[in-house]
Design an enzyme around this catalytic site. Structure first.
Site, PDB file in Angstrom:
ATOM      1  N   GLY A  85       0.837  -1.254   0.078  1.00 13.22           N
ATOM      2  CA  GLY A  85       0.028   0.001   0.011  1.00 13.22           C
ATOM      3  C   GLY A  85       0.750   1.333  -0.131  1.00 13.22           C
ATOM      4  N   SER A  86       0.630   2.248   0.793  1.00 14.27           N
ATOM      5  CA  SER A  86       0.747   3.468   0.703  1.00 14.27           C
ATOM      6  C   SER A  86       2.453   3.671   1.046  1.00 14.27           C
ATOM      7  CB  SER A  86       0.072   4.693   1.371  1.00 14.27           C
ATOM      8  OG  SER A  86      -1.173   4.593   0.868  1.00 14.27           O
ATOM      9  N   THR A  87       3.122   2.831   1.751  1.00 18.35           N
ATOM     10  CA  THR A  87       4.321   3.043   2.005  1.00 18.35           C
ATOM     11  C   THR A  87       4.962   3.018   0.879  1.00 18.35           C
ATOM     12  OG1 THR A  87       4.225   0.534   2.198  1.00 18.35           O
ATOM     13  CG2 THR A  87       4.421   1.955   4.421  1.00 18.35           C
TER      14      THR A  87
END
Lengths: 136, 580
Positions: B290-292
């Protein structure tokens, strides 16, 4: 030169006596040396065995210490039995700041002249110098 | 022609030696001439002298050999090393694994006097041995193995019984005194001394060759490992995930200072654990992070010149790319700067940035930081990532915010290291690196890009989704991540099953030579708690744990707090955008 073989001492040829003496000395020397060496080696082996046993004991103790000091156990004990917890940021202090938190020195007690004051109770005097001495 | 013989005069030494031999040869003749009986006496004397001389030489040799030979083994034979595998220690010398003497118990029924009494006595000391097995050994036809792995105390207890027919043989066993602590990293070895998992497997050859010559020092710090495990377990207790991972690395050296995977197991009894417990999720599992991943996209955008700190991205409307429409989890519905794209974790802004970067550049950078291959680390469990088959615009848009690409937590940690350590991709290692060692790596980003990323990561904690990871005075930076899991049952992404994570770095302040550390906390399918208002995103479940870990390990790493207030930073509060 040849005469050496003819010389006798109490009926025995000196050359034979000397040869026998040399032989006995050599046999005895080798026997003693081997015996001495065997004892030494046995002693060395015994000491080495002792060292190995001690080393094993040390390893066992090291493993036991590692087991007993494992962080999970220490933390469980410290939090469960002592109520301790990881320190907070506000509890950290630098060595240079220690002075700010040092307990202030108590004011020196000036004793009154004996002629104008009653005799001081030694217990009270002690409390005056060490105010925290009898605190619970 | 007549030859003229001219005698050659030999040197004096040769002439003297020749004369001596000649006199010796003729000694018997002279003796015979003097007296015939003396001839035999002389011969006897000569032979005696020769034998006597030989005997003296042998006696001296034997005495010398007996007294001064370097045979230290003694009558018991050559001294064998105490263990077959070397000890494993942490970077400070704390014992993690050791070969320790154990014993195997053998029973010879022909020497057993009283079978019932022997059975009863052994059953009391060895309750784990089934009575049926005990009876079979005691009544069998010949000497048989009963049980191995007895401790010296157990051996002494049995020996003190004084029962005939019982004997012991050495049975060295691998012991892990810390139990479950760092179990996945350390791994385990079988009873034959072969490493089967973790470091035990990865360094099998080195561990064997180093036996008796000191331990093998690993990169982990037991204190850091303990703090990491403790905080991860607290988070696990609160959010009851299916699995969880914690990683701490030194981003300059690539050393893994702490690594944990939950659920864990006891390496002393690996057979008692399930496959799920033995699974090292940090190395052997891959997740859609995801957003990492937005940190990589932003870094690539900055490094390639596609964006700078003043670039803006229109996130007012969902972004249509090909057949799909990209939404923001919690839309800001405004034009965002690059830092705001990061702080709000905007999928729209990141996808637009990625579109500008393009597939070739994006795939090249991803490969450069190691996201397209197994994490470079000695652990053989290191998993192969799942990457897009084709790097087209759709793949670039998806991977820009961490979808469509599955990597292991260790691979993510290594890639973050390359972004934040000055721009050099350094392999991870579980072996201790000597202090002051300059670790070689491959440059991927410029030092300027890396410095900007530290600023952006910090801004995300002071004013973005990672606020709950802030630790006083440690200038923590970080990025939240929440990846929806693919659910085969619905043939699509689940809205309830998530992988929530927080990737943190500290300290973000200081120059390029400051030692910095990376912390990753990941929860696989966490459940929201009352405290999180129904959220189970990275900012709510992983960021607080990461902050607590940093708070605890910073003093151990020598990172000093700087508690002076900064005008540029606003105090961190609750996550600004529900912590995607």
């Amino acid at each position: 030169m040849i005469g050496v073989f003819h010389k006798r001492f109490r009926g025995f040829r000196i050359v034979n006596i000397v040869g026998l003496g040399l032989l006995v000395t050599l046999v005895l020397g080798v026997y003693l040396a081997k015996t001495f060496a065997w004892r030494e080696r046995n002693e060395i082996a015994a000491v080495e065995l002792q060292i190995r046993q001690e080393a094993l004991r040390i390893r066992l103790l090291q493993a036991e210490v590692a087991h007993l000091e494992q962080p999970r156990r220490i933390q469980a004990l410290s939090s469960g039995a002592l109520g301790m917890s990881p320190i907070l940021a506000k509890q950290e202090i630098r060595p240079a700041d220690l002075q700010k938190f040092a307990r202030p020195k108590p004011e020196p007690v000036i004793a009154a002249p004996p002629s104008s004051a009653p005799e001081a109770d030694p217990r009270v005097a002690m409390l005056a110098v060490r105010p925290q001495a009898l605190q619970p | 022609m007549t030859a003229v013989f001219t005698p050659v005069r030999a040197p004096l030494a040769w002439r003297t030696l020749g004369g001596l031999i000649w006199r010796l040869e003729h000694a018997f003749e002279r003796a015979r001439a003097a007296s015939a009986p003396q001839d035999s006496r002389l011969r006897i004397a000569f032979v005696m002298l020769a034998f006597g001389f030989a005997f003296v030489v042998m006696a001296i040799g034997a005495t010398h050999q007996a007294l001064f030979s370097d045979n230290r083994a003694g009558p018991d034979g050559a001294a064998a090393p105490l263990e077959a595998r070397a000890d494993l220690t942490d970077r400070n010398g704390a014992l993690l694994a050791a070969d320790l003497p154990h014993f195997a118990l053998y029973v010879d029924p022909r020497e057993v006097w009283d079978v019932p009494a022997t059975r009863q006595a052994l059953a009391a000391i060895l309750p784990d041995v089934a009575v049926k097995r005990l009876t079979k050994a005691l009544t069998g036809p010949k000497r048989a193995f009963l049980i191995g792995g007895l401790t010296p105390q157990q051996r002494t207890s049995i020996h003190d019984l004084g029962l005939p027919g019982l004997s012991f043989e050495d049975d060295e066993r691998r012991l892990y005194p810390l139990g479950n602590t760092a179990a996945h990293l350390i791994g385990f070895a079988d009873s034959g001394g072969a490493g089967l998992a973790g470091v035990e497997r990865a360094f099998d050859k080195d561990i064997r060759s180093a036996a008796g010559q000191g331990g093998v020092a690993l990169s982990i710090d037991l204190r850091i490992q303990a703090a990491l495990e403790d905080e991860l377990h607290k988070a696990v207790a609160e959010f009851t995930p299916r699995g969880a991972v914690g990683v701490v690395t030194n981003i300059r050296t690539g050393e893994v200072l702490g690594m944990t995977s939950w659920p864990d197991f006891d390496p002393n009894q690996p057979g008692a654990a399930t496959d799920d417990q033995r699974l090292n999720r940090a190395a052997a599992s891959v997740f859609e992070m995801g957003s990492t991943f937005k940190a990589f996209t932003v870094a690539v955008g900055l490094d390639s010149g596609v964006a700078n700190m003043n670039s803006t991205f229109d996130a007012r409307e969902p972004y249509k790319l090909g057949y799909r429409t990209i939404h923001d989890y919690h839309a800001a519905r405004k034009i965002l700067t690059l830092t705001e794209v990061f702080q709000h974790s905007s999928n729209i802004g990141t996808a637009k940035l990625a579109e500008g970067i393009g597939p070739q550049r994006m795939s090249r950078y991803f490969a450069g930081v190691g996201l397209t291959r197994p994490a470079k680390v000695e652990l053989l469990e290191s998993a192969t990532p799942l990457t897009p088959r084709k790097w087209d615009d759709d793949a670039v848009a998806s991977t820009s915010f961490g979808h469509g690409i599955d990597v292991s937590p260790l691979a993510l940690s290594a890639a973050y290291g390359a972004v934040l350590n000055g721009g050099v991709a350094v392999p991870l290692t579980v072996r201790k690196v000597a202090p002051g060692t300059q670790v070689e790596g491959t440059r991927v980003f410029s030092p300027q890009t890396s410095a900007l990323m530290l600023q952006i990561m910090r801004a995300n904690v002071t004013g973005g989704s990672g606020g709950s990871a802030n630790a006083p005075g440690l200038s923590v930076g970080g990025k939240t991540g929440t990846g929806e899991k693919y659910d085969p049952a619905i043939r699509g992404y689940s809205t309830t099953k998530q992988v929530s994570s927080f990737a943190a770095v500290f300290p973000t302040e200081g120059g390029p030579n400051v030692e910095r550390y990376f912390v990753l906390i990941l929860m696989d399918e966490p459940h929201p708690s009352a405290k999180t208002y129904g959220y189970s995103t990275g900012g709510w479940v992983a960021a607080p744990a990461a902050g607590r870990v940093i708070d605890r390990i910073a003093p151990l790493l020598g990172v000093r707090r700087n508690l002076a207030p900064k005008a540029a930073e606003t105090a961190a509060a609750a996550p600004a955008s529900e912590g995607l």
